[in-house]
Design a protein around this motif. Structure first.
Motif, PDB file in Angstrom:
ATOM      1  N   ILE A 211       0.850  -1.179  -0.296  1.00  0.00           N
ATOM      2  CA  ILE A 211       0.051   0.082   0.013  1.00  0.00           C
ATOM      3  C   ILE A 211       0.551   1.340  -0.076  1.00  0.00           C
ATOM      4  N   TYR A 212       1.872   1.197   0.804  1.00  0.00           N
ATOM      5  CA  TYR A 212       2.734   2.272   0.826  1.00  0.00           C
ATOM      6  C   TYR A 212       3.502   2.590  -0.591  1.00  0.00           C
ATOM      7  N   LEU A 213       3.775   1.492  -1.162  1.00  0.00           N
ATOM      8  CA  LEU A 213       4.180   1.568  -2.663  1.00  0.00           C
ATOM      9  C   LEU A 213       3.441   2.261  -3.446  1.00  0.00           C
ATOM     10  N   CYS A 214       2.111   1.785  -3.405  1.00  0.00           N
ATOM     11  CA  CYS A 214       1.119   2.356  -4.354  1.00  0.00           C
ATOM     12  C   CYS A 214       0.940   3.962  -4.144  1.00  0.00           C
ATOM     13  N   LEU A 215       0.959   4.217  -2.765  1.00  0.00           N
ATOM     14  CA  LEU A 215       0.816   5.568  -2.514  1.00  0.00           C
ATOM     15  C   LEU A 215       2.111   6.468  -3.024  1.00  0.00           C
ATOM     16  N   THR A 216       3.238   6.018  -2.881  1.00  0.00           N
ATOM     17  CA  THR A 216       4.352   6.523  -3.397  1.00  0.00           C
ATOM     18  C   THR A 216       4.385   6.731  -5.021  1.00  0.00           C
ATOM     19  N   PHE A 217       4.037   5.688  -5.598  1.00  0.00           N
ATOM     20  CA  PHE A 217       3.918   5.732  -7.161  1.00  0.00           C
ATOM     21  C   PHE A 217       3.015   6.883  -7.418  1.00  0.00           C
ATOM     22  N   ALA A 218       1.970   6.879  -6.673  1.00  0.00           N
ATOM     23  CA  ALA A 218       0.969   7.905  -7.057  1.00  0.00           C
ATOM     24  C   ALA A 218       1.469   9.418  -6.844  1.00  0.00           C
ATOM     25  N   ILE A 219       2.170   9.801  -5.772  1.00  0.00           N
ATOM     26  CA  ILE A 219       2.673  10.952  -5.344  1.00  0.00           C
ATOM     27  C   ILE A 219       3.764  11.340  -6.711  1.00  0.00           C
ATOM     28  N   LEU A 220       4.639  10.224  -7.092  1.00  0.00           N
ATOM     29  CA  LEU A 220       5.645  10.603  -7.935  1.00  0.00           C
ATOM     30  C   LEU A 220       5.045  10.940  -9.523  1.00  0.00           C
ATOM     31  N   PHE A 221       4.003  10.172  -9.768  1.00  0.00           N
ATOM     32  CA  PHE A 221       3.180  10.386 -10.745  1.00  0.00           C
ATOM     33  C   PHE A 221       2.473  11.917 -10.906  1.00  0.00           C
ATOM     34  N   PHE A 222       2.239  12.204  -9.730  1.00  0.00           N
ATOM     35  CA  PHE A 222       1.529  13.484  -9.607  1.00  0.00           C
ATOM     36  C   PHE A 222       2.496  14.689  -9.733  1.00  0.00           C
ATOM     37  N   PHE A 223       3.790  14.435  -9.073  1.00  0.00           N
ATOM     38  CA  PHE A 223       4.687  15.610  -9.077  1.00  0.00           C
ATOM     39  C   PHE A 223       5.197  15.522 -10.388  1.00  0.00           C
ATOM     40  N   ARG A 224       5.501  14.367 -10.911  1.00  0.00           N
ATOM     41  CA  ARG A 224       6.126  14.758 -12.595  1.00  0.00           C
ATOM     42  C   ARG A 224       4.843  15.125 -13.594  1.00  0.00           C
ATOM     43  N   TRP A 225       3.695  15.010 -13.285  1.00  0.00           N
ATOM     44  CA  TRP A 225       2.823  15.807 -14.087  1.00  0.00           C
ATOM     45  C   TRP A 225       2.805  17.133 -13.647  1.00  0.00           C
ATOM     46  N   LEU A 226       2.974  17.576 -12.540  1.00  0.00           N
ATOM     47  CA  LEU A 226       2.914  18.898 -12.143  1.00  0.00           C
ATOM     48  C   LEU A 226       4.214  19.831 -12.540  1.00  0.00           C
ATOM     49  N   GLU A 227       5.091  18.913 -12.800  1.00  0.00           N
ATOM     50  CA  GLU A 227       6.614  19.425 -13.213  1.00  0.00           C
ATOM     51  C   GLU A 227       6.466  19.718 -14.661  1.00  0.00           C
ATOM     52  N   LYS A 228       5.828  18.989 -15.439  1.00  0.00           N
ATOM     53  CA  LYS A 228       5.526  19.160 -16.833  1.00  0.00           C
ATOM     54  C   LYS A 228       4.637  20.205 -17.225  1.00  0.00           C
ATOM     55  N   ARG A 229       3.740  20.538 -16.347  1.00  0.00           N
ATOM     56  CA  ARG A 229       2.706  21.504 -16.487  1.00  0.00           C
ATOM     57  C   ARG A 229       3.246  22.928 -16.313  1.00  0.00           C
ATOM     58  N   LEU A 230       4.140  22.796 -15.130  1.00  0.00           N
ATOM     59  CA  LEU A 230       4.717  24.344 -14.704  1.00  0.00           C
ATOM     60  C   LEU A 230       5.887  24.439 -15.391  1.00  0.00           C
ATOM     61  N   LEU A 231       6.673  23.498 -15.950  1.00  0.00           N
ATOM     62  CA  LEU A 231       8.076  23.562 -16.403  1.00  0.00           C
ATOM     63  C   LEU A 231       8.071  23.422 -17.925  1.00  0.00           C
ATOM     64  N   ALA A 232       7.111  23.358 -18.554  1.00  0.00           N
ATOM     65  CA  ALA A 232       6.884  23.284 -19.909  1.00  0.00           C
ATOM     66  C   ALA A 232       7.381  24.479 -20.863  1.00  0.00           C
ATOM     67  N   HIS A 233       7.606  25.603 -20.130  1.00  0.00           N
ATOM     68  CA  HIS A 233       8.286  26.550 -21.109  1.00  0.00           C
ATOM     69  C   HIS A 233       9.819  26.334 -21.164  1.00  0.00           C
ATOM     70  N   LEU A 234      10.278  25.626 -20.328  1.00  0.00           N
ATOM     71  CA  LEU A 234      11.845  25.226 -20.267  1.00  0.00           C
ATOM     72  C   LEU A 234      12.111  24.183 -21.174  1.00  0.00           C
ATOM     73  N   ARG A 235      11.158  23.312 -21.771  1.00  0.00           N
ATOM     74  CA  ARG A 235      11.470  22.338 -22.675  1.00  0.00           C
ATOM     75  C   ARG A 235      11.688  22.919 -24.097  1.00  0.00           C
ATOM     76  N   PRO A 236      12.629  22.279 -24.870  1.00  0.00           N
ATOM     77  CA  PRO A 236      12.979  22.701 -26.241  1.00  0.00           C
ATOM     78  C   PRO A 236      11.834  22.520 -27.107  1.00  0.00           C
ATOM     79  N   GLN A 237      11.440  23.568 -28.039  1.00  0.00           N
ATOM     80  CA  GLN A 237      10.364  23.585 -28.884  1.00  0.00           C
ATOM     81  C   GLN A 237      10.641  22.960 -30.200  1.00  0.00           C
TER      82      GLN A 237
END
Length: 239
Positions: A211-237
């Motif tokens: 259960i802890y492992l599932c929660l950890t993966f959910a948190i990792l997925f959320f923060f990776r998604w959030l980083e892609k949203r907030l740091l999209a302007h830094l990715r090469p076009q």
């Protein structure tokens, strides 16, 4: 996942009653971690600003606070708050006693103060790393120091601090396992109950670990998604 299926197939352990205990522990763990992170984040933002101040009478007390809570084990902090609260004279006659005598609230206080200390230092480093050009551009537009902090420095610092803060969230989830030592029925406490009842430590704690492992993966997925949203302007076009 054959081992996990075999684990669930153990009818001796996973009855409706024991699953209910795990569910109760999961809810308690989620509430404890979420509330401590939320309150800790609210506290950390002004503390990080004060920690970045050039005035030592502002930054020094915050430094002492973060040094103490980052330099001592969370378990010791939990013990001090949980057992030490009864030594305050008259505390049992105040309106706070019905809450403080429950294990959840001392644990929430300890976890909040701990994560606020770490988050303060994370945000302080991100604030210090703000480009001088961004600040000078804000001044050129006539922004006041407070407006510059709110519109330029803090949003930029939050984006830079996001990866480190994601690690702090995962750390708090894993650290919440110690809450069971003060009789709190969290996820680890539920596993201890199942172990004590059926003398099956492998099955009881392995299911909690899953259960802890599932929660950890959910948190990792959320923060990776959030980083892609907030740091999209830094990715090469492309193109």
């Amino acid at each position: 996942m054959e081992w996990f299926n075999a684990l669930l197939a153990d009818n001796r352990i996973f009855t409706p009653n024991t699953i209910a205990f795990y569910w109760e522990g999961l809810v308690t763990t989620t509430q404890l971690v979420f509330l401590s992170l939320l309150v800790g984040l609210v506290l950390a933002v002004p503390l990080a600003i004060g920690r970045s101040s050039r005035h030592r009478w502002i930054s020094l007390p915050i430094y002492v606070y973060t040094y103490v809570f980052r330099g001592t084990p969370l378990l010791i902090q939990l013990y001090i708050i949980y057992y030490g609260v009864v030594f305050f004279d008259g505390i049992q006659e105040t309106f706070l006693w019905p809450m403080l005598r429950e294990a959840f609230y001392p644990a929430l206080i300890a976890f909040t103060l701990n994560t606020a200390a770490y988050t303060t230092e994370i945000f302080r480093g991100a604030i210090k790393a703000t480009s001088r050009g961004e600040i000078e551009a804000a001044r050129a537009y006539g922004m006041s120091p407070g407006l510059t902090m709110r519109r330029i420095i803090l949003p930029s610092a939050f984006r830079r601090a996001l990866p480190a803060y994601g690690n702090e969230v995962i750390f708090m989830l894993h650290a919440s396992a110690i809450a069971s030592v003060v009789t709190l029925m969290d996820l680890t406490g539920a596993a201890r109950f199942v172990y004590a009842r059926f003398y099956a430590p492998f099955e009881a704690f392995l299911f909690a670990a899953a259960i802890y492992l599932c929660l950890t993966f959910a948190i990792l997925f959320f923060f990776r998604w959030l980083e892609k949203r907030l740091l999209a302007h830094l990715r090469p076009q492309s193109g």
